[in-house]
Enzyme design. Structure first.
Site, PDB file in Angstrom:
ATOM      1  N   PRO A 199       0.683  -1.408   0.156  1.00 52.70           N
ATOM      2  CA  PRO A 199      -0.026   0.241  -0.170  1.00 52.70           C
ATOM      3  C   PRO A 199       0.931   1.308   0.263  1.00 52.70           C
ATOM      4  O   PRO A 199       1.702   1.611   1.301  1.00 52.70           O
ATOM      5  CB  PRO A 199      -0.785  -0.552   1.365  1.00 52.70           C
ATOM      6  CG  PRO A 199       0.034  -0.871   2.081  1.00 52.70           C
ATOM      7  CD  PRO A 199       0.752  -1.839   1.144  1.00 52.70           C
ATOM      8  N   ASP A 379       5.145   2.533   2.285  1.00 58.61           N
ATOM      9  CA  ASP A 379       4.596   0.686   2.612  1.00 58.61           C
ATOM     10  C   ASP A 379       3.657   1.886   3.434  1.00 58.61           C
ATOM     11  O   ASP A 379       4.743   1.572   4.790  1.00 58.61           O
ATOM     12  CB  ASP A 379       5.601  -0.259   2.705  1.00 58.61           C
ATOM     13  CG  ASP A 379       4.956  -0.932   2.936  1.00 58.61           C
ATOM     14  OD1 ASP A 379       3.739  -0.889   3.259  1.00 58.61           O
ATOM     15  OD2 ASP A 379       5.437  -2.625   3.337  1.00 58.61           O
ATOM     16  N   HIS A 380       2.285   1.644   3.950  1.00 60.03           N
ATOM     17  CA  HIS A 380       1.728   2.153   4.705  1.00 60.03           C
ATOM     18  C   HIS A 380       1.852   1.201   6.327  1.00 60.03           C
ATOM     19  O   HIS A 380       1.006   1.935   7.361  1.00 60.03           O
ATOM     20  CB  HIS A 380       0.841   2.709   4.442  1.00 60.03           C
ATOM     21  CG  HIS A 380      -0.158   4.029   4.867  1.00 60.03           C
ATOM     22  ND1 HIS A 380      -0.103   3.766   7.003  1.00 60.03           N
ATOM     23  CD2 HIS A 380      -0.858   4.922   4.407  1.00 60.03           C
ATOM     24  CE1 HIS A 380      -0.749   5.174   6.954  1.00 60.03           C
ATOM     25  NE2 HIS A 380      -1.379   5.688   6.105  1.00 60.03           N
ATOM     26  N   ARG A 381       2.081   0.155   5.904  1.00 54.58           N
ATOM     27  CA  ARG A 381       2.173  -1.400   6.903  1.00 54.58           C
ATOM     28  C   ARG A 381       3.399  -1.076   7.451  1.00 54.58           C
ATOM     29  O   ARG A 381       3.326  -1.314   8.895  1.00 54.58           O
ATOM     30  CB  ARG A 381       2.410  -2.450   5.838  1.00 54.58           C
ATOM     31  CG  ARG A 381       1.380  -2.678   5.009  1.00 54.58           C
ATOM     32  CD  ARG A 381       1.718  -3.966   4.345  1.00 54.58           C
ATOM     33  NE  ARG A 381       2.564  -3.746   3.898  1.00 54.58           N
ATOM     34  CZ  ARG A 381       2.739  -5.174   2.743  1.00 54.58           C
ATOM     35  NH1 ARG A 381       2.536  -5.938   3.292  1.00 54.58           N
ATOM     36  NH2 ARG A 381       4.598  -4.244   1.900  1.00 54.58           N
ATOM     37  N   VAL A 382       4.725  -0.365   7.157  1.00 52.20           N
ATOM     38  CA  VAL A 382       5.298   0.484   8.053  1.00 52.20           C
ATOM     39  C   VAL A 382       5.399   1.611   8.701  1.00 52.20           C
ATOM     40  O   VAL A 382       5.986   2.163   9.759  1.00 52.20           O
ATOM     41  CB  VAL A 382       6.478  -0.392   7.102  1.00 52.20           C
ATOM     42  CG1 VAL A 382       7.640  -0.380   7.786  1.00 52.20           C
ATOM     43  CG2 VAL A 382       6.446  -1.766   6.426  1.00 52.20           C
TER      44      VAL A 382
END
Length: 408
Positions: A199, A379-382
């Protein structure tokens, strides 16, 4: 007894490679550990060492051969004291037997195959890989008309593709079909994976780089002339950006991380990948521990890595890994762009061209300034928006006040 020299697996993911060059010729003595050939993978050209000693009796795969499968016999080595002709005969018999066995197994598995040699006996069949046969069948190509470049004349994928890679005409004019190379396929697979599974979000800043340009000029002016009458060093703007990014990553370690399924890996070392354009794609050699190196060390290392990348001489440890990537298109007059993240990294920094713009100073007077746009793909997860913003603010501070780079 004849010794088979096999196409080696030079990386865990390697399935095939190109035999770029033989460093020994038939009849030459070979010592164990001696470099005998160069193999081109999808990333680099690497050396192949002999694992046994003897005489190079027969080269089975000629230099320049494409898509040679890992495990294929590329040459035959005669043991010390063994007759060369006997070794060649033994080696070729072993290869033929293995090929006949493979064809029989293939025919059992592919009952639907219907090619020009369908009704021939096993002994009369031409040697071709399963993939080459499938492509030939789909394209209605007669394998009897193809000379194989694989072991013992075996027809491989590239041989068949060569017959369908001719220009194709349509009513709007001519088009050319270009076979996909190994490195281009790897790039395609990784970028599709990244855009589909990661993402992305993007942030962008504008940096005033007048002080950086002056600082660079002062450092380069101090370079002594070498024996060739050229300066000993020449620092680029990109070298400063690598240093500034490295220091910013050290201050904001959450950006120097990656998503690994059920955990987030945060890297202790600041290893920065620098994108280098090559003829057939992109390589990302790594400046390791960039935050601990001065600007002259970074500059020399980037130049050497870029030279190796363009000649495909990078070693695996020089391009595998890294926690952060910088891609600079400023030299192509690109104002700004947003790069695709290089998995498993969580961020990539994209750098645009330096340009002049009119800006108001502290006294509300217009002045011409040099500015540069820098974007960060995350990376919006991180990495969260606030974390990315703080990283970019630190980066901007270092770029706009470059003397701080020696204080961090």
């Amino acid at each position: 007894m004849a010794i088979k020299i096999l196409m080696p697996a030079l990386s865990p993911t390697m399935k095939e490679g190109n035999l770029a060059k033989w460093l020994k010729k038939e009849g030459d003595k070979v010592a164990a550990g001696e470099v005998i050939a160069e193999i081109e993978t999808d990333k680099a050209i690497m050396e192949v060492d002999a694992v046994d000693e003897g005489t190079l009796a027969k080269i089975m795969i000629t230099a320049g051969a494409k898509n040679v499968k890992v495990g294929d016999v590329i040459a035959i080595l005669a043991e010390e004291g063994e007759d060369i002709e006997t070794a060649i005969k033994e080696g070729q018999e072993i290869i033929v037997k293995s090929h006949v066995k493979e064809i029989v197994v293939e025919d059992i598995k592919t009952e639907k195959y219907s090619g020009p040699d369908q009704k021939e006996s096993v002994a009369e069949r031409i040697f071709a890989t399963p993939l080459a046969r499938r492509i030939a069948s789909q394209e209605n190509i007669n394998l009897h008309n193809i000379t194989g470049s694989g072991p013992n004349g075996r027809i491989v994928k590239s041989d068949v593709e060569g017959c369908i890679g001719q220009p194709l005409l349509n009513e709007n004019g001519g088009v050319t079909t270009i076979p996909i190379t190994g490195i281009r396929q790897v790039i395609a697979d990784r970028l599709v994976e990244s855009k589909q599974q990661v993402p992305h979000f993007y942030l962008e800043i504008e940096c005033v780089v007048d002080k950086l340009l002056e600082f660079r000029t002062e450092i380069n002016a101090g370079a002594k002339l070498g024996e060739d009458s050229k300066p000993e060093y020449k620092i680029s703007i990109n070298d400063f950006l690598v240093k500034a990014a490295a220091l910013s990553l050290a201050r904001h370690p959450k950006v120097n991380s990656s998503w690994q399924k059920d955990v987030i890996i945060q890297y202790n070392d600041v290893d920065i990948c620098v994108a280098v354009a090559i003829d057939d794609g992109l390589m990302t050699p790594i400046v390791k521990n960039a935050n601990r190196k001065n600007i002259l060390q970074i500059s020399a290392e980037v130049k050497e890595l870029a030279k190796k990348a363009k000649s495909q001489r990078l070693k695996p440890e020089e391009y595998q890994g890294g926690g952060f990537t910088i891609s600079n298109l400023g030299m192509y007059s690109i104002k700004s762009f947003y790069a695709i993240i290089n998995p498993p990294q969580s961020c990539i920094m994209a750098v645009g061209a330096t340009r002049k713009v009119a800006m108001y100073n502290k006294n509300d007077q217009l002045e011409m300034r040099h500015v540069m746009n820098i974007s960060l793909s995350c990376d919006h997860r991180v990495v969260d928006g606030a974390t990315a913003a703080m990283f970019l603010n630190t980066l901007k501070e270092l770029i706009e006040t470059p003397s701080l780079m020696i204080c961090y």
